[in-house]
Design an enzyme around this catalytic site. Structure first.
Site, PDB file in Angstrom:
ATOM      1  N   GLY A  35       0.822  -1.201   0.000  1.00  0.00           N
ATOM      2  CA  GLY A  35       0.000   0.000   0.000  1.00  0.00           C
ATOM      3  C   GLY A  35       0.857   1.252   0.000  1.00  0.00           C
ATOM      4  O   GLY A  35       1.963   1.278  -0.549  1.00  0.00           O
ATOM      5  N   SER A  36       0.371   2.290   0.636  1.00  0.00           N
ATOM      6  CA  SER A  36       1.024   3.601   0.559  1.00  0.00           C
ATOM      7  C   SER A  36       2.363   3.693   1.263  1.00  0.00           C
ATOM      8  O   SER A  36       3.070   4.692   1.100  1.00  0.00           O
ATOM      9  CB  SER A  36       0.077   4.675   1.098  1.00  0.00           C
ATOM     10  OG  SER A  36      -1.040   4.817   0.245  1.00  0.00           O
TER      11      SER A  36
END
Length: 489
Positions: free
Chosen positions: A218-219
């Site tokens: 993810g981020s």
């Protein structure tokens, strides 16, 4: 007659040659594999017939030890708070022998059979005393391990905490876990049944989620893309980059959006610092496409992607403990896939160990230290066989880049995710939420970072698997708990 004697002599020489070769093959060439064969009962009784060395935490707490018994095996392995430390110790049993963890990575030292212990074995033989295995002193902080384990209870996930300046692993937690004592019995039938139950459990408790499981980051992967941008010299924290409320993935009709209005920027743009602070998908997707796959892949590789990461041991000491290789695609991606990879989705996967290393490199001025979990090895008389020294694994980016990343990660905590911060302490972190499953109905929630940001003492990576919340909601409280516990000490 002479001819018959010559033939007999030749036959005897040939037979002795065959005997010599077969003996050499058995005692020298195949000795290691034969000793390791679980069907070799003599080797089994030999291994259990002497006290195996203990595995200890940094404060001297015994994690694993052998105690005398009245049965044929003489000694039985026991594990203190087995499920808590299972990812670290592994287990030792009459059916599997040394399996996983330090039991496997330092097996020959623990059993006293290592070549480095030759003179100790000679001394034991001459004095008629027992040959005792070496004791393994780990870097594990018991309070930190317990705090992380408690915080993760009831969830599937993992925590790695380490010293960024040395690479020493202070905590390695994986949940759900298992109790190695279930596999340390001297009852073969019981062990077989327990092992079968554990390996068939859908929750897979014997899998070390910290080192052996890959998750989409993810981020949190945006820190790597940001590092790549800064290293080009064309970007700074204040550089304006394209953003927007929506971004159509190149060559598709799929619109990528953000989870908050703050991540959209203003008039279709925002600074690099704000893009990381508010975790702008549209900004980082476009930034990744602009940088190109090769530059990002090179940065990921310098940080450890693409190779398994050695944590402990060598082929000389046993079966090395490693983290499986994290993955960033090296085959050419289309622009839409590159955009997704740049926000930590698509084909990018990594271990919790890898994410902790990224945090550590940022915390340590761009120097990535090799992770270690054993501080020293001692003989039974307390003399030191070996002591682990900190060593540099790579230098993926400059100190200037590390400082700018730290500044941006501090902004994440102060402006976007204050609940993961610690009062009175500067914390640098990056949250991440990776959508998983065929319908993207659930997430892998992440937080990675370090503290204090102005003098880093601990780097932490946390993942919570299959959650419905964002990373700051699911992994954030665990991250904060570990940081708080570490800074108490």
């Amino acid at each position: 007659m002479n001819k018959m004697l010559r033939q007999l002599f030749t036959a005897v020489v040939v037979l002795f040659t065959i005997l010599g070769l077969s003996t050499t093959i058995i005692t020298a060439i195949r000795s290691t594999s034969l000793n390791a064969d679980t069907r070799n009962s003599r080797s089994l009784y030999h291994e259990f017939g002497a006290p195996r060395g203990a595995i200890l935490a940094a404060d001297g707490t015994v994690l694993a030890q052998s105690t005398a018994t009245n049965d044929a095996f003489k000694y039985q392995r026991g594990y203190t708070n087995g499920a808590l430390y299972a990812p670290i110790t592994g287990f030792f049993s009459i059916s599997q022998r040394a399996d996983r963890g330090i039991e496997a990575s330092r097996n020959l030292l623990l059993s006293g059979q290592s070549d480095t212990m030759f003179w100790q074995r000679v001394k034991s033989t001459l004095t008629g005393s027992e040959n005792k295995g070496a004791n393994i002193e780990t870097s594990i902080d018991t309070k930190l391990q317990q705090a992380a384990y408690n915080a993760l209870q009831g969830q599937t996930g993992a925590v790695i905490a380490m010293e960024p300046k040395t690479g020493r692993i202070l905590a390695m937690v994986s949940t759900p876990s298992y109790d190695p004592n279930l596999l340390a019995s001297h009852d073969g039938k019981t062990i077989t049944e327990n092992y079968k139950n554990l390996t068939s459990d859908p929750a897979n408790p014997m899998l070390n989620n910290a080192t052996s499981q890959l998750f989409p980051p993810g981020s949190t992967f945006k820190t790597i893309v940001a590092a790549t941008a800064l290293e080009t010299g064309k970007y700074d924290t204040t550089t304006s980059i394209p953003a927007g409320a929506s971004y159509i993935l190149p060559g598709t009709v799929t619109a990528l959006t953000n989870s908050s209005a703050a991540a959209n920027g203003s008039n279709g743009a925002m600074t690099l610092e704000d893009a990381l602070t508010y975790s702008s998908n549209t900004a980082f997707a476009q930034l990744g496409v602009a940088l190109g796959q090769d530059k990002i892949a090179d940065m990921a590789s310098k940080l450890g992607f693409g190779s398994s990461i050695l944590i402990d041991g060598t082929d000389v000491t046993g079966s090395p403990m490693k983290a499986v290789a994290s993955h960033y695609p090296t085959t050419t991606m289309t622009a839409d896939k590159l955009a997704l990879a740049s926000i930590g989705q698509g084909d990018v996967t990594e271990t919790v160990m890898q994410n902790a290393l990224v945090a550590s490199a940022i915390a340590n001025d761009g120097k990535l230290m090799r992770p270690t979990i054993v501080d020293r090895v001692r003989a039974s008389d307390l003399s030191v066989f070996s002591e682990t020294k900190a060593s540099e694994m790579s230098e993926p980016f400059s100190a200037d880049t590390a400082n700018k990343l730290t500044q941006m990660m501090e902004s994440v905590v102060t402006k976007d995710a204050p609940t993961i911060g610690v009062s009175g302490v500067k914390v640098a972190a990056k949250t991440g939420t990776a959508q998983i499953g065929a319908t993207n109905a659930t997430n892998d929630g992440w937080v990675m970072g370090f503290a204090p940001a102005d003098d880093p003492q601990i780097a932490v990576a946390v993942v919570v698997h299959n959650t419905t919340g964002y990373g700051y909601q699911s992994a954030g409280p665990i991250f904060r708990t570990v940081i708080q516990e570490a800074l108490k000490q």
